[in-house]
Design an enzyme around this catalytic site. Structure first.
Site, PDB file in Angstrom:
ATOM      1  N   TYR A  11       0.934  -1.233  -0.025  1.00  0.00           N
ATOM      2  CA  TYR A  11       0.112   0.147   0.039  1.00  0.00           C
ATOM      3  C   TYR A  11       0.962   1.181  -0.105  1.00  0.00           C
ATOM      4  CZ  TYR A  11      -2.945   3.323   2.351  1.00  0.00           C
ATOM      5  OH  TYR A  11      -3.887   4.485   2.414  1.00  0.00           O
ATOM      6  N   TYR A 148       3.587  -5.639  17.843  1.00  0.00           N
ATOM      7  CA  TYR A 148       4.041  -5.016  16.444  1.00  0.00           C
ATOM      8  C   TYR A 148       4.723  -3.615  16.723  1.00  0.00           C
ATOM      9  CZ  TYR A 148       2.842  -1.706  12.825  1.00  0.00           C
ATOM     10  OH  TYR A 148       3.067  -0.566  11.878  1.00  0.00           O
ATOM     11  N   LYS A 152       8.844  -2.640  16.069  1.00  0.00           N
ATOM     12  CA  LYS A 152       9.428  -1.545  15.530  1.00  0.00           C
ATOM     13  C   LYS A 152      10.236  -0.528  16.293  1.00  0.00           C
ATOM     14  CE  LYS A 152       6.873  -1.729  11.471  1.00  0.00           C
ATOM     15  NZ  LYS A 152       7.560  -1.698  10.241  1.00  0.00           N
ATOM     16  N   PHE A 177       1.702   8.042  11.704  1.00  0.00           N
ATOM     17  CA  PHE A 177       0.164   8.078  12.522  1.00  0.00           C
ATOM     18  C   PHE A 177      -0.836   7.079  11.706  1.00  0.00           C
ATOM     19  CE2 PHE A 177       0.902  10.448  16.529  1.00  0.00           C
ATOM     20  CZ  PHE A 177       2.345  10.406  16.424  1.00  0.00           C
ATOM     21  N   ASN A 198      -8.950  -1.680  10.492  1.00  0.00           N
ATOM     22  CA  ASN A 198      -8.764  -0.495  10.610  1.00  0.00           C
ATOM     23  C   ASN A 198      -9.969   0.286  10.152  1.00  0.00           C
ATOM     24  OD1 ASN A 198      -5.356  -0.919   9.277  1.00  0.00           O
ATOM     25  ND2 ASN A 198      -6.034  -0.152  11.455  1.00  0.00           N
TER      26      ASN A 198
HETATM   27  N1  LIG Z   1      -0.665   1.123   7.074  1.00  0.00           N
HETATM   28  C1  LIG Z   1      -0.428   1.609   8.077  1.00  0.00           C
HETATM   29  O1  LIG Z   1      -1.406   1.703   8.937  1.00  0.00           O
HETATM   30  C2  LIG Z   1       0.930   1.691   8.954  1.00  0.00           C
HETATM   31  C3  LIG Z   1       1.094   2.634  10.143  1.00  0.00           C
HETATM   32  C4  LIG Z   1       2.427   2.639  10.428  1.00  0.00           C
HETATM   33  C5  LIG Z   1       3.524   2.099   9.931  1.00  0.00           C
HETATM   34  N2  LIG Z   1       3.191   1.144   8.935  1.00  0.00           N
HETATM   35  C6  LIG Z   1       4.415   0.212   8.351  1.00  0.00           C
HETATM   36  O2  LIG Z   1       4.869   0.869   7.010  1.00  0.00           O
HETATM   37  C7  LIG Z   1       5.143  -0.247   6.223  1.00  0.00           C
HETATM   38  C8  LIG Z   1       4.319  -0.452   4.971  1.00  0.00           C
HETATM   39  O3  LIG Z   1       2.834  -0.680   5.476  1.00  0.00           O
HETATM   40  P1  LIG Z   1       1.825  -0.901   4.448  1.00  0.00           P
HETATM   41  O4  LIG Z   1       0.440  -0.517   4.795  1.00  0.00           O
HETATM   42  O5  LIG Z   1       2.166  -0.371   2.863  1.00  0.00           O
HETATM   43  O6  LIG Z   1       1.620  -2.442   4.397  1.00  0.00           O
HETATM   44  P2  LIG Z   1       1.620  -3.519   3.147  1.00  0.00           P
HETATM   45  O7  LIG Z   1       1.059  -4.801   3.657  1.00  0.00           O
HETATM   46  O8  LIG Z   1       0.639  -3.169   2.214  1.00  0.00           O
HETATM   47  O9  LIG Z   1       3.102  -3.557   2.431  1.00  0.00           O
HETATM   48  C9  LIG Z   1       3.943  -4.208   3.238  1.00  0.00           C
HETATM   49  C10 LIG Z   1       4.678  -4.971   2.041  1.00  0.00           C
HETATM   50  O10 LIG Z   1       5.747  -5.956   2.470  1.00  0.00           O
HETATM   51  C11 LIG Z   1       5.871  -7.256   1.747  1.00  0.00           C
HETATM   52  N3  LIG Z   1       6.479  -8.049   2.747  1.00  0.00           N
HETATM   53  C12 LIG Z   1       6.090  -8.513   3.842  1.00  0.00           C
HETATM   54  N4  LIG Z   1       6.883  -9.315   4.621  1.00  0.00           N
HETATM   55  C13 LIG Z   1       8.084  -9.241   3.583  1.00  0.00           C
HETATM   56  C14 LIG Z   1       9.239  -9.893   3.657  1.00  0.00           C
HETATM   57  N5  LIG Z   1       9.636 -10.728   4.591  1.00  0.00           N
HETATM   58  N6  LIG Z   1      10.109  -9.579   2.549  1.00  0.00           N
HETATM   59  C15 LIG Z   1       9.786  -8.754   1.428  1.00  0.00           C
HETATM   60  N7  LIG Z   1       8.789  -8.381   1.582  1.00  0.00           N
HETATM   61  C16 LIG Z   1       7.709  -8.559   2.372  1.00  0.00           C
HETATM   62  C17 LIG Z   1       4.430  -7.452   1.441  1.00  0.00           C
HETATM   63  O11 LIG Z   1       4.106  -8.280   0.557  1.00  0.00           O
HETATM   64  C18 LIG Z   1       3.725  -5.896   1.150  1.00  0.00           C
HETATM   65  O12 LIG Z   1       4.011  -5.697  -0.212  1.00  0.00           O
HETATM   66  C19 LIG Z   1       5.105  -1.557   7.073  1.00  0.00           C
HETATM   67  O13 LIG Z   1       6.455  -1.649   7.626  1.00  0.00           O
HETATM   68  C20 LIG Z   1       4.307  -1.038   8.322  1.00  0.00           C
HETATM   69  O14 LIG Z   1       4.483  -1.735   9.432  1.00  0.00           O
HETATM   70  C21 LIG Z   1       2.017   1.110   8.446  1.00  0.00           C
HETATM   71  O1  LIG Z   2     -14.445  -1.102  13.244  1.00  0.00           O
HETATM   72  C1  LIG Z   2     -13.794  -0.241  13.948  1.00  0.00           C
HETATM   73  C2  LIG Z   2     -12.335   0.121  13.746  1.00  0.00           C
HETATM   74  C3  LIG Z   2     -11.701   1.195  14.392  1.00  0.00           C
HETATM   75  N1  LIG Z   2     -12.450   1.845  15.329  1.00  0.00           N
HETATM   76  C4  LIG Z   2     -11.709   3.231  15.904  1.00  0.00           C
HETATM   77  O2  LIG Z   2     -11.341   3.899  14.817  1.00  0.00           O
HETATM   78  C5  LIG Z   2      -9.854   4.505  15.441  1.00  0.00           C
HETATM   79  C6  LIG Z   2      -9.085   4.213  14.624  1.00  0.00           C
HETATM   80  O3  LIG Z   2      -8.458   2.662  14.553  1.00  0.00           O
HETATM   81  P1  LIG Z   2      -7.782   1.938  13.364  1.00  0.00           P
HETATM   82  O4  LIG Z   2      -7.892   2.413  12.093  1.00  0.00           O
HETATM   83  O5  LIG Z   2      -7.798   0.640  13.728  1.00  0.00           O
HETATM   84  O6  LIG Z   2      -6.122   2.426  13.904  1.00  0.00           O
HETATM   85  P2  LIG Z   2      -5.411   2.605  15.199  1.00  0.00           P
HETATM   86  O7  LIG Z   2      -5.978   1.611  16.267  1.00  0.00           O
HETATM   87  O8  LIG Z   2      -5.171   3.835  15.691  1.00  0.00           O
HETATM   88  O9  LIG Z   2      -4.089   1.718  14.704  1.00  0.00           O
HETATM   89  C7  LIG Z   2      -3.386   2.280  13.411  1.00  0.00           C
HETATM   90  O10 LIG Z   2      -2.507   3.433  13.683  1.00  0.00           O
HETATM   91  C8  LIG Z   2      -1.208   2.977  14.201  1.00  0.00           C
HETATM   92  C9  LIG Z   2      -0.368   4.241  14.418  1.00  0.00           C
HETATM   93  O11 LIG Z   2      -0.840   5.149  15.234  1.00  0.00           O
HETATM   94  C10 LIG Z   2      -0.581   1.886  13.250  1.00  0.00           C
HETATM   95  O12 LIG Z   2       0.525   1.722  13.865  1.00  0.00           O
HETATM   96  C11 LIG Z   2      -1.341   0.711  13.100  1.00  0.00           C
HETATM   97  O13 LIG Z   2      -0.914  -0.364  12.492  1.00  0.00           O
HETATM   98  C12 LIG Z   2      -2.775   1.042  12.572  1.00  0.00           C
HETATM   99  O14 LIG Z   2      -3.383   0.186  12.546  1.00  0.00           O
HETATM  100  C13 LIG Z   2      -9.765   4.046  16.829  1.00  0.00           C
HETATM  101  O15 LIG Z   2     -10.459   4.990  17.754  1.00  0.00           O
HETATM  102  C14 LIG Z   2     -10.695   2.804  16.958  1.00  0.00           C
HETATM  103  O16 LIG Z   2     -11.352   2.388  18.140  1.00  0.00           O
HETATM  104  C15 LIG Z   2     -13.932   1.765  15.357  1.00  0.00           C
HETATM  105  O17 LIG Z   2     -14.445   2.289  16.053  1.00  0.00           O
HETATM  106  N2  LIG Z   2     -14.445   0.501  14.725  1.00  0.00           N
END
Ligand SMILES: NC(=O)c1ccc[n+]([C@@H]2O[C@H](COP(=O)([O-])OP(=O)(O)OC[C@H]3O[C@@H](n4cnc5c(N)ncnc54)[C@H](O)[C@@H]3O)[C@@H](O)[C@H]2O)c1
Ligand SMILES: O=c1ccn([C@@H]2O[C@H](COP(=O)(O)OP(=O)(O)O[C@H]3O[C@H](CO)[C@@H](O)[C@H](O)[C@H]3O)[C@@H](O)[C@H]2O)c(=O)[nH]1
Length: 345
Positions: A11, A148, A152, A177, A198
């Site tokens: 993503y 998780y 990190k 965030f 999410n």
């Molecule tokens: N999306 C969020 O809410 C969020 C929030 C905070 C941090 N992050 C971090 O940002 C990064 C990207 O997140 P995203 O939302 O794009 O997730 P995503 O799952 O869409 O992308 C992660 C990618 O990593 C690849 N991958 C997983 N394990 C692997 C491995 N062992 N070797 C090679 N490739 C591998 C997956 O195939 C995927 O394409 C992640 O490290 C995640 O922890 C995401």
């Molecule tokens: O079905 C749902 C899902 C979520 N929420 C609420 O929506 C808000 C956001 O929730 P969510 O989208 O799950 O995000 P977070 O729990 O804040 O966690 C996200 O944000 C973090 C960074 O702050 C990342 O690290 C995580 O990977 C990511 O899942 C929260 O108050 C939840 O309680 C609901 O009420 N109903």
């Protein structure tokens, strides 16, 4: 000057790949396609007007990563590859430590062996745990409350130790965030069929008729309307932050060769505000019911953005309306996600 983008088919990685290509950089994407498909990269290539070099590989395969770094003469790495579902990490801690910690260690070893010393790392606001202060500054205590977040934080510390041990390392740690939204073209976005807890994908699932109603986890928090408040940031803004971070790495003094900054907007929105905003963007009603609090959720979390502005010269541009409209546009155009993804149907 080729940049290795690990997890670049995912993503955030696919949006970042596009932004870097559009800025004129050469990239090679490494991904094991565990949570993605190459269709995202085909679309990135179409948008950028040039194809994306791709290597199917696992970051835990140190020898293979080293060969890729050498083959393409990489000079820097942007490291997205990882597992990201907080709740899931409670049930599968070993998988999270293996991919996120051992995978990062493997990557850093491969970089070290091949003499590459520049990395941008995807971290998370989850490293802070329960906020003691709002907005949350980077100096806030780091007390993650799930595997998780801990995975990190461990990688952050490894990177810091590396930078301290050898001043030629340069690292930008970016604490995201809540990334949401999609590219305005509607060609790339977060796979709508991936199981998720999410809020934003669930809002689009309800608006799109794939789920009956939203469960709102608690309305008795100490927030203006009682529901949880978060700092949602448009994914296009987020990846702009990576471009600025990459540029900032070159300006770093050897004495100050590692920075950690928040990537957020600085503004928090409640769950009910999100429901209303998504209703406006989609022109659909979003039925919801209030249920109990979700284990591990905090009342409110939003970023102090001063350091990002000062260190990166970066500030988020998109507002909530764009985040909801772009998500809805993407989901309407791709109700089954990308072809080839294991969750596509
Ligand atoms: N999306 C969020 O809410 C969020 C929030 C905070 C941090 N992050 C971090 O940002 C990064 C990207 O997140 P995203 O939302 O794009 O997730 P995503 O799952 O869409 O992308 C992660 C990618 O990593 C690849 N991958 C997983 N394990 C692997 C491995 N062992 N070797 C090679 N490739 C591998 C997956 O195939 C995927 O394409 C992640 O490290 C995640 O922890 C995401
Ligand atoms: O079905 C749902 C899902 C979520 N929420 C609420 O929506 C808000 C956001 O929730 P969510 O989208 O799950 O995000 P977070 O729990 O804040 O966690 C996200 O944000 C973090 C960074 O702050 C990342 O690290 C995580 O990977 C990511 O899942 C929260 O108050 C939840 O309680 C609901 O009420 N109903």
């Amino acid at each position: 000057m080729t940049i290795l983008v690990t997890g670049g088919a995912g993503y955030i990685g696919s949006h970042c790949s596009l932004t870097f290509l559009e800025a004129g950089h050469d990239i090679v994407v490494l991904d094991n396609l565990e949570n993605s498909s190459t269709e995202s990269l085909a679309r990135v290539g179409a948008l950028a007007g040039r194809s994306v070099t791709f290597e199917k590989a696992d970051v835990r395969d140190t020898d293979r990563v080293e060969r890729i770094l050498r083959t393409y003469n990489c000079t820097a790495v942007i490291h997205f590859a990882g597992l990201k579902v907080m709740g899931d990490s409670l049930n599968h801690p070993l998988a999270y430590y293996d991919t996120n910690v051992a995978g990062s260690l493997s990557l850093l070893s491969a970089m070290s062996r091949s003499g590459i010393r520049e990395i941008i790392f995807s971290s998370t606001a989850a490293v802070y745990g329960e906020p003691r202060q709002l907005p949350v500054p980077e100096a806030h205590p780091r007390q993650p409350e799930n595997p998780y977040g801990r995975s990190k934080l461990i990688v952050e510390e490894i990177i810091r130790d590396l930078c301290q041990s050898d001043s030629s390392w340069r690292a930008g740690i970016l604490r995201y965030f809540n990334p949401v939204g999609a590219h305005a073209s509607g060609l790339i976005g977060e796979n709508p069929l991936t199981p998720t807890n999410n809020l934003m994908p669930l809002l689009s699932a309800v608006a799109g008729g794939r789920a009956e109603k939203l469960k709102v986890f608690g309305n008795d928090y100490d927030t203006p309307d009682g529901t949880g408040v978060r700092d949602y940031i448009h994914v296009v803004d987020l990846v702009e932050g990576h471009l600025r971070a990459y540029e900032a790495l070159f300006g770093l003094e050897h004495s100050d060769n590692c920075f950690a900054v928040n990537l957020g907007t600085g503004t928090g929105y409640s769950v009910l505000q999100m429901v209303k905003a998504f209703e406006r963007a989609s022109n659909k009603q979003i039925p919801y019911e209030i249920v109990g609090r979700r284990l591990g959720d905090v009342a409110a979390c939003y970023a102090d953005t001063v350091a990002a502005e000062q260190t990166l010269g970066w500030k988020a541009r998109f507002g909530l309306e764009d985040m909801c409209a772009d998500t809805w546009n993407w989901v309407c155009k791709n109700p089954r996600g990308y072809g080839g993804h294991k969750n596509a149907s």
